[in-house]
Write a protein that holds these residues in place. Structure first.
Motif, PDB file in Angstrom:
ATOM      1  N   UNK A 156       0.836  -1.201   0.000  1.00  0.00           N
ATOM      2  CA  UNK A 156       0.000   0.000   0.000  1.00  0.00           C
ATOM      3  C   UNK A 156       0.874   1.255   0.000  1.00  0.00           C
ATOM      4  N   UNK A 157       1.949   1.233   0.759  1.00  0.00           N
ATOM      5  CA  UNK A 157       2.898   2.344   0.740  1.00  0.00           C
ATOM      6  C   UNK A 157       3.482   2.543  -0.658  1.00  0.00           C
ATOM      7  N   UNK A 158       3.781   1.446  -1.332  1.00  0.00           N
ATOM      8  CA  UNK A 158       4.306   1.540  -2.691  1.00  0.00           C
ATOM      9  C   UNK A 158       3.296   2.197  -3.621  1.00  0.00           C
ATOM     10  N   UNK A 159       2.016   1.859  -3.465  1.00  0.00           N
ATOM     11  CA  UNK A 159       0.982   2.468  -4.313  1.00  0.00           C
ATOM     12  C   UNK A 159       0.888   3.972  -4.061  1.00  0.00           C
ATOM     13  N   UNK A 160       0.978   4.367  -2.790  1.00  0.00           N
ATOM     14  CA  UNK A 160       0.933   5.801  -2.464  1.00  0.00           C
ATOM     15  C   UNK A 160       2.171   6.506  -3.027  1.00  0.00           C
ATOM     16  N   UNK A 161       3.328   5.849  -2.919  1.00  0.00           N
ATOM     17  CA  UNK A 161       4.560   6.444  -3.443  1.00  0.00           C
ATOM     18  C   UNK A 161       4.470   6.615  -4.962  1.00  0.00           C
ATOM     19  N   UNK A 162       3.984   5.589  -5.639  1.00  0.00           N
ATOM     20  CA  UNK A 162       3.841   5.680  -7.091  1.00  0.00           C
ATOM     21  C   UNK A 162       2.889   6.811  -7.479  1.00  0.00           C
ATOM     22  N   UNK A 163       1.793   6.929  -6.713  1.00  0.00           N
ATOM     23  CA  UNK A 163       0.881   8.037  -6.963  1.00  0.00           C
ATOM     24  C   UNK A 163       1.537   9.378  -6.719  1.00  0.00           C
ATOM     25  N   UNK A 164       2.377   9.417  -5.686  1.00  0.00           N
ATOM     26  CA  UNK A 164       3.048  10.671  -5.312  1.00  0.00           C
ATOM     27  C   UNK A 164       4.055  11.116  -6.371  1.00  0.00           C
ATOM     28  N   UNK A 165       4.803  10.181  -6.954  1.00  0.00           N
ATOM     29  CA  UNK A 165       5.869  10.563  -7.893  1.00  0.00           C
ATOM     30  C   UNK A 165       5.413  10.575  -9.349  1.00  0.00           C
ATOM     31  N   UNK A 166       4.316   9.877  -9.669  1.00  0.00           N
ATOM     32  CA  UNK A 166       3.877   9.798 -11.061  1.00  0.00           C
ATOM     33  C   UNK A 166       2.646  10.650 -11.354  1.00  0.00           C
TER      34      UNK A 166
END
Length: 438
Positions: A156-166
């Motif tokens: 879930x953290x990875x999904x938030x990070x991907x949303x944050x950077x992309x």
């Protein structure tokens, strides 16, 4: 206790136990990533298609509708074709539709793809937790399955990070294209994860058991296993979950699963949007979401460390009660700091309870019905998961964006779960699976 069960309960922890945990945990983390990609992109999706909060809530609920179908069907399938084959199938099912959603032309097309991926998502969690629980000795089983479930927080953290950077720079579609990454896990599962020996014993497939155990460096008396396995190849029926022996367990699990799933998905799918509507920018709301989500990790791990020491019932009921308290405090939060603190409290205890839930659920049924029992509880929970995101959207529309009634609702459902587990649950700490199921 059956012969195979004796072998599995007395052998010490070995490298293969940890290897199964790591590989299945990687698939579990990617499952969470695929589920959470939409949460990090909801403001952009809503803007592109002009959705109301209620319409957005319905779109978010489609993943849960798929989970409702997938938990039961894939759990049953695991009792028919085996845990390993079902694991591979569900991994394909949650990743491919997620990546294809990159090309969605309308909310309806995205909704269908999210539904299909949701089927794979819950199916994977049911089958993977069942497979792991059937290999790990009783004294370690709770913490192993809880650590497996803790992989969800990293995904879930990875999904938030991907949303944050992309998302802020390339749009929401670029975020969904990452849904193809979990396909890299397929060869690892195929090569490194064995079929459940308990499942094979129920099927009388002695040669397959011998091959697996030889590869693990364990000697098995095939004739003795065959003699004890003979005549026990009984396929589960859903009605068995309501027999006199299992009825109380089933009712307890279904109520608990309904409540915990409603609360989790209602809160965390909407969290970036709720923070965004409180005046935070998209980037800042995602930063807050990362911090709150990070608290899931110590929550999971604390539950994992306590579950085999304190027991399933006290950990599960206490964590749900404290998550309910956190929801109430979030409802009356007056500033950003309080939102961050009480949101973190919900995250810590709700996800700590999730680890205990996945450890506890498959323990309560016999091998022949373990996938069906765990899958049915998971599926009933997804009804709550469908209700949660939609109810949040509807309440926000009705109240002009007021989050107070939303989090009062989450307080109530957490407390209902805690009381149900305390009154109807049984303790399974340190007991072999065959001893628990009778």
């Amino acid at each position: 206790m059956h012969t195979m069960s004796r072998y599995l309960e007395v052998i010490p922890l070995r490298r293969f136990h940890y290897l199964i945990l790591i590989v299945l945990g990687l698939g579990w983390a990617f499952d969470a990533m695929c589920a959470g990609l939409i949460s990090a992109t909801t403001p952009l999706i809503q803007q592109e298609w002009g959705l109301t909060a209620s319409q957005l809530g319905m779109l978010l609920s489609c993943w849960l509708a798929g989970m409702l179908l997938g938990g039961l069907t894939m759990g049953f399938l695991a009792d028919v074709i085996g845990r390993k084959k079902a694991t591979l199938l569900t991994l394909l099912l949650y990743s491919i539709p997620t990546s294809v959603a990159t090309f969605s032309l309308s909310p309806e097309s995205m909704a269908l793809l999210r539904l299909l991926a949701g089927m794979g998502s819950s199916g994977y969690m049911v089958v993977a937790s069942t497979l792991l629980s059937e290999y790990v000795p009783a004294r370690y089983r709770g913490r192993f399955v809880a650590f497996l479930e803790s992989s969800w927080a990293f995904g879930w953290l990875l999904s938030v990070y991907l949303g944050r950077v992309l998302a802020p720079y390339y749009g929401w579609r670029s975020v969904f294209s990452t849904g193809a990454i979990p396909l890299l896990t397929l060869p690892l599962v195929a090569l490194l994860v064995p079929e459940s020996a308990r499942y094979l014993e129920e099927r009388g497939e002695i040669e397959a058991i011998e091959r697996i155990f030889r590869s693990l460096g364990i000697r098995v008396n095939a004739e003795e296993v065959l003699r004890e396995a003979h005549g026990r190849r009984v396929r589960a029926k859903l009605v068995e979950l309501f027999s006199a022996e299992y009825r109380k367990r089933t009712v307890m699990l279904w109520i608990h699963w309904f409540c915990i799933v409603l609360a989790y998905w209602g809160i965390f799918l909407w969290l970036p949007k709720i923070l965004y509507d409180r005046g935070l920018s998209l980037v800042r709301s995602l930063d807050f979401t990362v911090i709150i989500t990070l608290m899931q990790v110590p929550g999971y791990w604390s539950g994992a460390l306590l579950i085999d020491r304190v027991g399933r019932k006290p950990v599960l009921s206490t964590y749900m009660m404290l998550a309910g308290l956190g929801s109430l405090l979030f409802a009356i939060a007056g500033n950003e700091l309080e939102v961050l603190v009480w949101g973190s409290m919900i995250s810590f205890f709700n996800l700590g309870a999730w680890g205990a839930t996945y450890a506890y659920t498959p323990e309560l049924y016999p091998t022949r019905a373990r996938g069906t029992g765990a899958g049915s509880a998971n599926s009933v929970g997804r009804i709550g998961g469908m209700v949660g995101p939609y109810a949040v959207g509807a309440l926000l529309d009705l109240t002009g964006g007021n989050t107070y009634p939303v989090f009062v609702m989450f307080t109530i459902v957490h407390l209902v779960s805690a009381i149900t587990v305390m009154t109807l649950g049984i303790e399974t700490k340190g007991r072999a699976l065959e001893e628990i199921s009778g």
